[in-house]
Design a protein around this motif. Structure first.
Motif: not given
Length: 237
Positions: A20-21, A23-24, A107-108, A111
């Motif tokens: 998920r990370l 893809k962002r 996640d943020r 990232r």
């Protein structure tokens, strides 16, 4: 260009989070499930970095493997774990791991951390001065029906090109430089991979097997890449 990472692990939740990370952030990653598989993959790929799930292997195996591959990885190595101690952190950083991330993580924040590490490695690469080197004298070694061109990193068998990975070529070159000598697996690891560490005999066996498949007429009855039982390998002329 999309940054491609290499993930060592099998944790389904971690894989989902990283997918998920990624893809962002417009990243992608390939998964391997064993330390040996990671070493083999690095012979074919140059990832932007490595993500390692410490729960997928023993700590000693993780540290030994990361120490082994660190010179080949020109990007961040990030370890993920559910539990951490000061001793474990110290050993991981001694193995040149960039960061240790514990579960649960945001996640943020992860990232942002990975982006910062990628930026830092890029700055180091951009600031490295380009050194002019003298052209090496041609050097071609003949072993039976093989011709090994050291200058152009090329191998011919019966005058036909043979595709070797960089590490396979290094291993073959090392064996040629020590031809007719019996070399232990530890000697080969130290001479080719550059580290004298434990639990790497399987890596040597895999690469010898690949060389036999590509170069020997009958890989099961080799003429040049010989096994010396109880000792190691030798290249016979």
């Amino acid at each position: 260009m999309t940054d491609r990472f290499l993930l060592m692990g099998q944790n389904a939740d971690l894989i989902t989070r990283l997918d998920r990370l990624s893809k962002r952030a417009a990243w992608t990653f390939d998964q391997v499930t064993t330390p040996t598989g990671l070493v083999v993959e690095l012979d074919h790929k140059r990832p932007a970095g490595i993500w390692w799930d410490l729960d997928a292997s023993t700590l000693d195996t993780a540290i030994a493997t990361m120490t082994l591959v660190r010179p080949q990885v020109h990007g961040p190595i990030i370890a993920f774990t559910t539990k951490i101690t000061e001793r474990i952190q110290r050993k991981l950083y001694q193995a040149r791991v960039d960061d240790v991330v514990t579960f649960p993580f945001t996640d943020r924040v992860l990232r942002a951390l990975i982006k910062q590490r990628l930026w830092l490695y890029q700055q180091v690469q951009d600031s490295t001065p380009k050194v002019l080197t003298k052209t090496a004298s041609p050097r071609v070694i003949t072993i039976g029906h093989w011709q090994v061109d050291y200058q152009n990193y090329r191998v011919l068998k019966n005058d036909l090109p043979v595709e070797l990975t960089p590490k396979e070529f290094q291993l073959l070159s090392y064996l040629i430089d020590h031809r007719n000598q019996v070399l232990s697996r530890d000697q080969l690891v130290n001479g080719v991979w550059g580290y004298d560490i434990l639990n790497t005999s399987r890596i040597v066996d895999i690469h010898i097997s690949h060389l036999r498949d590509k170069l020997e007429n009958d890989p099961h009855h080799p003429v040049h890449l010989l096994t010396v039982r109880g000792f190691g390998y030798k290249l016979a002329e």
